[in-house]
Design an enzyme around this catalytic site. Sequence first.
Site, mmCIF file in Angstrom:
data_model
loop_
_atom_site.group_PDB
_atom_site.id
_atom_site.type_symbol
_atom_site.label_atom_id
_atom_site.label_comp_id
_atom_site.label_asym_id
_atom_site.label_seq_id
_atom_site.Cartn_x
_atom_site.Cartn_y
_atom_site.Cartn_z
ATOM 1 N N THR A 27 7.543 0.483 16.690
ATOM 2 C CA THR A 27 7.714 1.821 16.775
ATOM 3 C C THR A 27 7.870 1.922 18.360
ATOM 4 O OG1 THR A 27 6.006 3.613 16.786
ATOM 5 C CG2 THR A 27 7.952 2.838 14.586
ATOM 6 N N HIS A 119 7.080 -10.349 4.823
ATOM 7 C CA HIS A 119 8.193 -9.508 4.456
ATOM 8 C C HIS A 119 9.662 -10.602 4.867
ATOM 9 C CE1 HIS A 119 6.320 -5.949 2.798
ATOM 10 N NE2 HIS A 119 6.412 -6.836 2.527
HETATM 11 P P1 NAD Z 1 5.913 2.697 6.895
HETATM 12 O O1 NAD Z 1 7.098 3.434 7.722
HETATM 13 O O2 NAD Z 1 5.721 3.246 5.669
HETATM 14 O O3 NAD Z 1 4.325 3.722 7.631
HETATM 15 C C1 NAD Z 1 4.501 3.371 9.318
HETATM 16 C C2 NAD Z 1 3.188 3.252 9.850
HETATM 17 O O4 NAD Z 1 2.935 3.648 11.271
HETATM 18 C C3 NAD Z 1 3.380 5.643 9.389
HETATM 19 O O5 NAD Z 1 2.282 5.862 8.848
HETATM 20 C C4 NAD Z 1 3.265 6.162 10.870
HETATM 21 O O6 NAD Z 1 2.506 7.222 10.870
HETATM 22 C C5 NAD Z 1 2.635 4.567 11.322
HETATM 23 N N1 NAD Z 1 2.928 4.625 13.423
HETATM 24 C C6 NAD Z 1 4.510 5.387 13.558
HETATM 25 N N2 NAD Z 1 4.629 4.475 15.201
HETATM 26 C C7 NAD Z 1 3.061 4.710 15.462
HETATM 27 C C8 NAD Z 1 2.771 4.101 16.705
HETATM 28 N N3 NAD Z 1 3.237 3.864 17.449
HETATM 29 N N4 NAD Z 1 1.206 3.247 16.666
HETATM 30 C C9 NAD Z 1 0.706 4.176 15.231
HETATM 31 N N5 NAD Z 1 1.232 3.703 13.942
HETATM 32 C C10 NAD Z 1 2.863 4.518 14.091
HETATM 33 O O7 NAD Z 1 6.294 1.498 7.614
HETATM 34 P P2 NAD Z 1 5.749 0.029 6.678
HETATM 35 O O8 NAD Z 1 3.942 0.731 6.130
HETATM 36 O O9 NAD Z 1 5.300 -1.481 7.550
HETATM 37 O O10 NAD Z 1 6.499 0.213 5.517
HETATM 38 C C11 NAD Z 1 7.493 0.078 5.448
HETATM 39 C C12 NAD Z 1 8.833 -1.672 5.475
HETATM 40 O O11 NAD Z 1 9.301 -1.995 5.833
HETATM 41 C C13 NAD Z 1 7.497 -3.002 5.349
HETATM 42 O O12 NAD Z 1 7.782 -3.717 4.669
HETATM 43 C C14 NAD Z 1 7.861 -3.091 6.655
HETATM 44 O O13 NAD Z 1 7.585 -4.280 6.776
HETATM 45 C C15 NAD Z 1 9.907 -3.048 6.961
HETATM 46 N N6 NAD Z 1 9.903 -1.945 8.468
HETATM 47 C C16 NAD Z 1 10.079 -2.835 9.220
HETATM 48 C C17 NAD Z 1 10.263 -3.514 10.308
HETATM 49 C C18 NAD Z 1 10.578 -3.969 11.291
HETATM 50 O O14 NAD Z 1 10.092 -5.031 11.092
HETATM 51 N N7 NAD Z 1 9.964 -3.192 12.929
HETATM 52 C C19 NAD Z 1 10.584 -1.600 10.183
HETATM 53 C C20 NAD Z 1 11.040 -0.994 9.584
HETATM 54 C C21 NAD Z 1 10.606 -0.918 8.253
#
Ligand code: NAD
Length: 240
Positions: A27, A119
């Site tokens: 993020t 994934h």
């Molecule tokens: P999730 O959205 O369920 O959870 C993300 C977690 O990260 C949240 O609990 C939040 O509190 C925390 N978070 C957000 N910003 C943060 C930061 N700067 N520092 C610390 N913590 C932070 O995501 P998930 O558990 O990875 O599951 C979602 C699914 O969707 C996974 O399969 C994921 O790979 C996929 N996804 C991938 C991407 C990507 O490739 N970047 C983006 C969105 C979703």
Amino acid sequence: MDEMSELVGLFREAAPFVVLTGAGVSTESGIPDFRSPGTGLYNFIDPMEYLSVWGMQKNAPRFWKHFKEMRGPILDANPNAGHLALARLEEGGWVSHVITQNIDGLHYKAGSRNVLEIHGHLRTARCMACEERMDLTEALDQLPERDVPQCPECGADLRPDVVLFGDVPEEYPRAMELVEASPLLMVVGSSLSVSPANMLLHGAGKLVIINRDPTASDRLADIVIQGSAGEILQDLTERL
Ligand code: NAD
């Protein structure tokens, strides 16, 4: 002893160890996660419509249009302090592997080498009939001339090489092997609500969770540190 000093002590006992990352590690690179209140993608889209096997089969042109729109900003993103710190930890012999749920490729961009993308990724697409793979950019270049990119070998529809809801994550057994062989699992930036990724915790020896918000698995962890993944990981590398 504060949590960070305790964590440094654990690192010294357990290295090299395995890390599991989720969308929260990216993020700070400008890529929204799924579940953060207000900013997560779940606030704007229904994942079952846009990110599931069922949604792709129901309306493949809509699926591909959305996928193309989503991919552009991800490809433009750069690694942040958290990805860079994990690459430095691998280089220094602290981290053996990064298992990631992310499809954004940012661990590789940051310099991590032992990365398991459970994934999938955005580099290739594959044919749903003959399994032939092609570069995802070339597949997407077929749009909008076609509604759905086609296999150059047999003409059947392509699909991206990402694990959608409803797919079996084929790399999962390898991920479990790595977790079981490691004395410590450090989770960074995951709500731990997606299965089977969250089941990896059952194979962990010691468990550390670094996340901005509480997770349902915090009670299983030896150390929980809440806050920004980039700041915490950078601080950790400076203490080692
Ligand atoms: P999730 O959205 O369920 O959870 C993300 C977690 O990260 C949240 O609990 C939040 O509190 C925390 N978070 C957000 N910003 C943060 C930061 N700067 N520092 C610390 N913590 C932070 O995501 P998930 O558990 O990875 O599951 C979602 C699914 O969707 C996974 O399969 C994921 O790979 C996929 N996804 C991938 C991407 C990507 O490739 N970047 C983006 C969105 C979703």
